[in-house]
Enzyme design. Structure first.
Site, PDB file in Angstrom:
ATOM      1  N   HIS A 112     -10.351 -34.431  11.572  1.00 16.19           N
ATOM      2  CA  HIS A 112     -11.740 -34.284  10.603  1.00 16.19           C
ATOM      3  C   HIS A 112     -11.754 -34.504   9.345  1.00 16.19           C
ATOM      4  O   HIS A 112     -12.326 -35.302   8.480  1.00 16.19           O
ATOM      5  CB  HIS A 112     -12.037 -32.971  10.600  1.00 16.19           C
ATOM      6  CG  HIS A 112     -10.890 -32.381   9.771  1.00 16.19           C
ATOM      7  ND1 HIS A 112      -9.233 -31.029   9.824  1.00 16.19           N
ATOM      8  CD2 HIS A 112     -10.433 -31.173   8.202  1.00 16.19           C
ATOM      9  CE1 HIS A 112      -8.666 -30.481   8.999  1.00 16.19           C
ATOM     10  NE2 HIS A 112      -9.618 -31.235   7.865  1.00 16.19           N
ATOM     11  N   SER A 150      -5.104 -31.116   4.291  1.00 12.39           N
ATOM     12  CA  SER A 150      -5.188 -31.950   5.636  1.00 12.39           C
ATOM     13  C   SER A 150      -4.505 -32.631   5.917  1.00 12.39           C
ATOM     14  O   SER A 150      -5.260 -33.594   5.417  1.00 12.39           O
ATOM     15  CB  SER A 150      -6.821 -31.939   5.508  1.00 12.39           C
ATOM     16  OG  SER A 150      -7.464 -30.281   5.968  1.00 12.39           O
ATOM     17  N   ASP A 180      -7.191 -32.185  16.835  1.00 13.89           N
ATOM     18  CA  ASP A 180      -7.701 -32.195  15.255  1.00 13.89           C
ATOM     19  C   ASP A 180      -6.533 -33.886  15.392  1.00 13.89           C
ATOM     20  O   ASP A 180      -6.375 -33.287  13.279  1.00 13.89           O
ATOM     21  CB  ASP A 180      -7.618 -31.309  14.942  1.00 13.89           C
ATOM     22  CG  ASP A 180      -7.802 -31.792  13.579  1.00 13.89           C
ATOM     23  OD1 ASP A 180      -9.185 -32.582  12.743  1.00 13.89           O
ATOM     24  OD2 ASP A 180      -7.779 -30.652  12.015  1.00 13.89           O
TER      25      ASP A 180
END
Length: 483
Positions: A210, A324, A243
């Site tokens: 993402h 992230s 992810d």
């Protein structure tokens, strides 16, 4: 001096040209007679008493030794006493008389207050004086006095010491890991974002899908290293199902690669360190512990047709937007997870909210396999056991569908579950001894396994509980997702 007799109407007999000590009186309205009557307290309807005997007295109240007294006729009985003076008046001697009326055109003796202009001027002056006095007072109160300073005062020099730290300390681990952590700045067609990553063997950078998804359709990726040098990068491949993504920078500037650990050896309570660029603040280090293992997490947008199912490592180390893709390392400085998501108070899982102490990382063993597959084939393999779950079931465990769904049979006869003997309607209760709570947990656990991994399943058919052993497999051909 005078000793002549004078009329009594409208005049006051006196032998002094300038009477002394006369009290002030209000000017008369209709002649001095009425004023005198009111002042003396006489009733106008009564006979006015007249002085007798010795005649007029001195209105000034002084002794009459130098004034001739004119003997006049008697105006009343000899025994009649002289009129008493008014109660509020000051005595001026026997037989005193009232003052003469004011002459026409003479100025009024009534008191008048200051006019408006004088009051305004006075107010301005008072305000100016108050302002000046206030300023002076403030200065006097706040000015430094000779007694409040000490020219010889000193706190002494800062203590000296070595800045090196033990290798097993947080500072020691951070100093070894930070050089291999990078920051990613991603620009898409209409949006932009930031994230983190870490350098692995061969000059590749592991990060979240993402983070780089914005640049998948022709966007740009800029990588900033810990030494603040930067370069562009390209996407090698990405796997939305886990992810995870791999990018390749054009230059690494001699940056050392990071050491990968073994997430299967992580236990609850282990100290961990999260490193990344939350909110663009590169090189941020936060600490915590492993709060839980195998935490099922679904990461992605609400309408995402292919969300990521993660059997995550839960930690209370602060993870925020921008973290992230960064590493979660153990006390040895080895990467045990890839920071991916956080929980919010609304129970949604998102990488776009602040930390509340519920962070989730993808186990490094899963990230290792996905990165290897992406680098070697351009895509990661999707593991499966060959069943379709009943999304309407709300009982204990997870139930296999009883009817075909979207053209798929509930159990693939040639898949791992079919070969192990599972049938439509069976209820899966446990996987490797872990009690299954819902379908999200089962999918996350299966996807965290590598193809060829054996798993043990306890399931229920009717009222009978059974055990089955099966080997997870991968989809026949993975779908490449190149840049």
């Amino acid at each position: 001096m005078t000793d002549e007799t004078r009329p009594t109407d409208g005049r006051t007999p006196s032998d002094l040209s300038e009477p002394q000590g006369r009290p002030e009186f209000l000017p008369a309205n209709d002649g001095w007679e009425s004023a005198r009557t009111e002042q003396l307290g006489w009733n106008a309807s009564e006979q006015r008493p007249q002085p007798y005997g010795s005649g007029w007295g001195d209105p000034s109240g002084r002794p009459t030794g130098d004034t001739a007294i004119h003997s006049g006729p008697d105006y009343g009985p000899p025994s009649a006493p002289p009129p008493p003076p008014p109660g509020a008046a000051v005595g001026m001697g026997p037989g005193w008389g009232p003052p003469p009326p004011p002459a026409e055109g003479s100025p009024s003796h009534g008191r008048r207050g200051p006019n408006t202009g004088v009051l305004v001027a006075l107010g301005v002056v008072i305000a100016l004086l108050a302002s000046v006095m206030g300023s002076v007072g403030t200065y006097l109160l706040t000015r430094p006095s000779a007694s409040s300073t000490d020219p010889s005062y000193s706190l002494g020099p800062a203590p000296t010491g070595d800045t090196s730290r033990p290798p097993e300390s947080v500072a020691g681990v951070a100093s070894r890991v930070l050089p291999g952590v990078v920051s990613l700045e991603v620009e898409g067609a209409s949006d932009a974002g930031t994230g983190s990553g870490f350098l692995i063997k061969g000059g590749y950078v592991v990060t979240n899908n993402h983070v780089v998804a914005l640049a998948a359709q022709g966007g740009d990726i800029k990588i900033v290293f810990n030494n603040r040098k930067s370069t562009t990068a390209r996407i090698v491949g990405r796997d939305p199902g886990s992810d995870l993504a791999v990018v390749k920078p054009e230059e690494t500037f001699g940056t050392p690669e990071i050491t990968l650990g073994n997430s299967d050896q992580v236990v609850v309570g282990d100290p961990v360190i999260a490193i990344g660029s939350p909110l663009g603040l590169t090189g941020t280090v936060t600490t915590g512990i492993v709060s839980s293992l195998n935490r099922p997490v679904v990461a992605g947008e609400d309408n995402d047709p292919d969300p990521a199912y993660i059997s995550a490592i839960q930690t209370d180390a602060a993870i925020n937007p921008g973290n992230s893709g960064g590493p979660l390392v153990n006390a040895k400085g080895e990467v045990v997870g890839v920071n991916s998501a956080i929980a919010t108070l609304s129970r949604a899982i998102s990488s776009q909210s602040g930390s509340i102490g519920l962070g989730f990382a993808i186990p490094i063993n899963q990230a290792r396999r996905v990165a290897e597959e992406i680098i070697t084939t351009g895509a990661a393999k999707r593991v499966k056991i060959g069943i379709v779950l009943d999304s309407r079931y709300r009982g204990e465990g997870v139930r296999i569908a009883t009817e075909p769904t979207q053209g798929r049979q509930p159990v693939d006869s040639d898949g791992p579950a079919g070969k192990a003997g599972l049938k439509p309607g069976d209820i899966i209760l446990e996987l490797n001894g872990l009690r299954i709570q819902d379908s999200t947990e089962l999918i996350s656990l299966i996807r965290s396994k590598s193809p060829g991994t054996k798993i043990a399943i306890k399931y229920k058919r009717g009222t009978e509980e059974r055990m089955a052993s099966l080997t997870v497999t991968a989809e026949a051909e993975p779908t490449p997702r190149p840049s």
